[in-house]
Design a protein around this motif. Structure first.
Motif, PDB file in Angstrom:
ATOM      1  N   MET A   1       9.898   6.588 -16.500  1.00  0.00           N
ATOM      2  CA  MET A   1      11.284   6.986 -16.607  1.00  0.00           C
ATOM      3  C   MET A   1      11.997   6.062 -17.587  1.00  0.00           C
ATOM      4  SD  MET A   1      14.151   7.361 -13.615  1.00  0.00           S
ATOM      5  CE  MET A   1      14.795   5.708 -13.502  1.00  0.00           C
ATOM      6  N   GLU A   2      12.664   6.629 -18.568  1.00  0.00           N
ATOM      7  CA  GLU A   2      13.421   5.866 -19.556  1.00  0.00           C
ATOM      8  C   GLU A   2      14.667   5.281 -18.900  1.00  0.00           C
ATOM      9  OE1 GLU A   2      14.235   4.203 -23.222  1.00  0.00           O
ATOM     10  OE2 GLU A   2      12.439   5.319 -22.657  1.00  0.00           O
ATOM     11  N   LYS A   3      14.889   4.007 -19.128  1.00  0.00           N
ATOM     12  CA  LYS A   3      16.073   3.355 -18.566  1.00  0.00           C
ATOM     13  C   LYS A   3      17.298   3.776 -19.360  1.00  0.00           C
ATOM     14  CE  LYS A   3      13.555  -0.643 -16.956  1.00  0.00           C
ATOM     15  NZ  LYS A   3      13.285  -2.063 -17.123  1.00  0.00           N
ATOM     16  N   ASP A   4      18.375   4.053 -18.663  1.00  0.00           N
ATOM     17  CA  ASP A   4      19.627   4.430 -19.307  1.00  0.00           C
ATOM     18  C   ASP A   4      20.535   3.203 -19.328  1.00  0.00           C
ATOM     19  OD1 ASP A   4      21.923   5.572 -20.274  1.00  0.00           O
ATOM     20  OD2 ASP A   4      22.044   7.146 -18.754  1.00  0.00           O
ATOM     21  N   TYR A   5      20.317   2.359 -20.333  1.00  0.00           N
ATOM     22  CA  TYR A   5      21.072   1.109 -20.429  1.00  0.00           C
ATOM     23  C   TYR A   5      22.568   1.352 -20.584  1.00  0.00           C
ATOM     24  CZ  TYR A   5      16.504  -1.051 -21.086  1.00  0.00           C
ATOM     25  OH  TYR A   5      15.211  -1.460 -20.920  1.00  0.00           O
ATOM     26  N   ARG A   6      22.936   2.397 -21.313  1.00  0.00           N
ATOM     27  CA  ARG A   6      24.357   2.681 -21.532  1.00  0.00           C
ATOM     28  C   ARG A   6      25.049   2.989 -20.200  1.00  0.00           C
ATOM     29  NH1 ARG A   6      26.632   3.418 -26.362  1.00  0.00           N
ATOM     30  NH2 ARG A   6      24.615   3.752 -27.336  1.00  0.00           N
ATOM     31  N   SER A   7      24.393   3.776 -19.356  1.00  0.00           N
ATOM     32  CA  SER A   7      24.950   4.130 -18.056  1.00  0.00           C
ATOM     33  C   SER A   7      25.068   2.900 -17.153  1.00  0.00           C
ATOM     34  CB  SER A   7      24.083   5.193 -17.391  1.00  0.00           C
ATOM     35  OG  SER A   7      24.526   5.461 -16.092  1.00  0.00           O
ATOM     36  N   ILE A   8      24.026   2.093 -17.136  1.00  0.00           N
ATOM     37  CA  ILE A   8      24.037   0.889 -16.300  1.00  0.00           C
ATOM     38  C   ILE A   8      25.105  -0.082 -16.792  1.00  0.00           C
ATOM     39  CG2 ILE A   8      22.698  -1.135 -15.589  1.00  0.00           C
ATOM     40  CD1 ILE A   8      20.224   0.776 -15.650  1.00  0.00           C
ATOM     41  N   GLN A  76      25.834   8.057  -4.587  1.00  0.00           N
ATOM     42  CA  GLN A  76      24.668   7.310  -4.111  1.00  0.00           C
ATOM     43  C   GLN A  76      23.531   7.298  -5.132  1.00  0.00           C
ATOM     44  OE1 GLN A  76      24.881   5.553  -1.145  1.00  0.00           O
ATOM     45  NE2 GLN A  76      23.089   4.572  -1.997  1.00  0.00           N
ATOM     46  N   GLU A  77      23.367   8.391  -5.862  1.00  0.00           N
ATOM     47  CA  GLU A  77      22.297   8.464  -6.870  1.00  0.00           C
ATOM     48  C   GLU A  77      22.528   7.430  -7.981  1.00  0.00           C
ATOM     49  OE1 GLU A  77      20.876  11.755 -10.051  1.00  0.00           O
ATOM     50  OE2 GLU A  77      20.980  12.432  -7.951  1.00  0.00           O
ATOM     51  N   LYS A  78      23.778   7.302  -8.436  1.00  0.00           N
ATOM     52  CA  LYS A  78      24.102   6.300  -9.461  1.00  0.00           C
ATOM     53  C   LYS A  78      23.911   4.889  -8.920  1.00  0.00           C
ATOM     54  CE  LYS A  78      25.341   8.173 -13.318  1.00  0.00           C
ATOM     55  NZ  LYS A  78      24.673   7.862 -14.568  1.00  0.00           N
ATOM     56  N   LEU A  79      24.338   4.676  -7.688  1.00  0.00           N
ATOM     57  CA  LEU A  79      24.161   3.360  -7.077  1.00  0.00           C
ATOM     58  C   LEU A  79      22.675   3.021  -6.985  1.00  0.00           C
ATOM     59  CD1 LEU A  79      25.379   0.856  -5.716  1.00  0.00           C
ATOM     60  CD2 LEU A  79      25.317   2.130  -3.563  1.00  0.00           C
ATOM     61  N   ASP A  80      21.873   3.985  -6.593  1.00  0.00           N
ATOM     62  CA  ASP A  80      20.426   3.775  -6.503  1.00  0.00           C
ATOM     63  C   ASP A  80      19.818   3.425  -7.862  1.00  0.00           C
ATOM     64  OD1 ASP A  80      20.564   4.270  -3.793  1.00  0.00           O
ATOM     65  OD2 ASP A  80      19.794   6.321  -3.936  1.00  0.00           O
ATOM     66  N   GLU A  81      20.330   4.039  -8.939  1.00  0.00           N
ATOM     67  CA  GLU A  81      19.842   3.730 -10.294  1.00  0.00           C
ATOM     68  C   GLU A  81      20.079   2.260 -10.635  1.00  0.00           C
ATOM     69  OE1 GLU A  81      21.289   6.225 -13.482  1.00  0.00           O
ATOM     70  OE2 GLU A  81      21.090   8.004 -12.218  1.00  0.00           O
ATOM     71  N   VAL A  82      21.272   1.763 -10.317  1.00  0.00           N
ATOM     72  CA  VAL A  82      21.610   0.373 -10.628  1.00  0.00           C
ATOM     73  C   VAL A  82      20.768  -0.573  -9.784  1.00  0.00           C
ATOM     74  CG1 VAL A  82      23.449  -1.362 -10.591  1.00  0.00           C
ATOM     75  CG2 VAL A  82      23.938   0.960 -11.358  1.00  0.00           C
ATOM     76  N   SER A  84      17.862   0.011  -8.461  1.00  0.00           N
ATOM     77  CA  SER A  84      16.494   0.123  -8.954  1.00  0.00           C
ATOM     78  C   SER A  84      16.294  -0.689 -10.234  1.00  0.00           C
ATOM     79  CB  SER A  84      16.147   1.590  -9.198  1.00  0.00           C
ATOM     80  OG  SER A  84      14.866   1.706  -9.751  1.00  0.00           O
ATOM     81  N   PHE A  85      17.275  -0.640 -11.131  1.00  0.00           N
ATOM     82  CA  PHE A  85      17.201  -1.400 -12.374  1.00  0.00           C
ATOM     83  C   PHE A  85      17.015  -2.883 -12.078  1.00  0.00           C
ATOM     84  CE2 PHE A  85      19.440  -4.041 -15.478  1.00  0.00           C
ATOM     85  CZ  PHE A  85      18.714  -3.759 -16.622  1.00  0.00           C
ATOM     86  N   PHE A  86      17.822  -3.421 -11.167  1.00  0.00           N
ATOM     87  CA  PHE A  86      17.723  -4.846 -10.858  1.00  0.00           C
ATOM     88  C   PHE A  86      16.458  -5.175 -10.073  1.00  0.00           C
ATOM     89  CE2 PHE A  86      22.224  -4.737 -11.977  1.00  0.00           C
ATOM     90  CZ  PHE A  86      22.232  -5.772 -12.889  1.00  0.00           C
TER      91      PHE A  86
END
Length: 109
Positions: A1-8, A76-82, A84-86
């Motif tokens: 999965m490509e990381k979405d740095y701009r979103s994070i 919750q999906e956006k929170l999970d992305e952040v 997961s990134f960390f």
């Protein structure tokens, strides 16, 4: 999965304010009406609206109109992305810390 740095980055920018962090803390209990959230701050309604705009534009918070009121909740999906990134970043750092002599090996060659 490509990381979405701009979103994070957008989410992290939105979270870089103590008032917005407190808003997220309030929303962790579930959906809240703006009028109820305002009671927890010493700010005006327009100032709260500004903070909510920052959070909703980042994608971390969802807004919905309920009559004349705005109700907000955490996406919750956006929170999970952040999160997961960390978590991935932490795992990568721990894995890479095992080979502390990486620069020494390159210099010797």
């Amino acid at each position: 999965m490509e990381k979405d740095y701009r979103s994070i980055a957008s989410i992290m920018k939105a979270l870089s304010d103590p008032t917005r962090l407190k808003i997220i803390d309030l929303l962790s209990d579930g959906e809240q009406c703006a009028c109820n959230m305002l009671e927890n701050f010493s700010i005006t309604q327009p100032t709260l609206s500004y903070h909510m705009k920052m959070l909703t534009e980042s994608g971390l918070v969802r807004a919905r109109k309920d009559g004349i009121w705005m109700k907000y909740s955490i996406d919750q999906e956006k929170l999970d992305e952040v999160v997961s990134f960390f978590q991935q970043t932490r795992r990568t750092n721990v894995k890479n810390a095992v080979d502390k002599n990486c620069c020494v090996k390159k210099a010797v060659k």
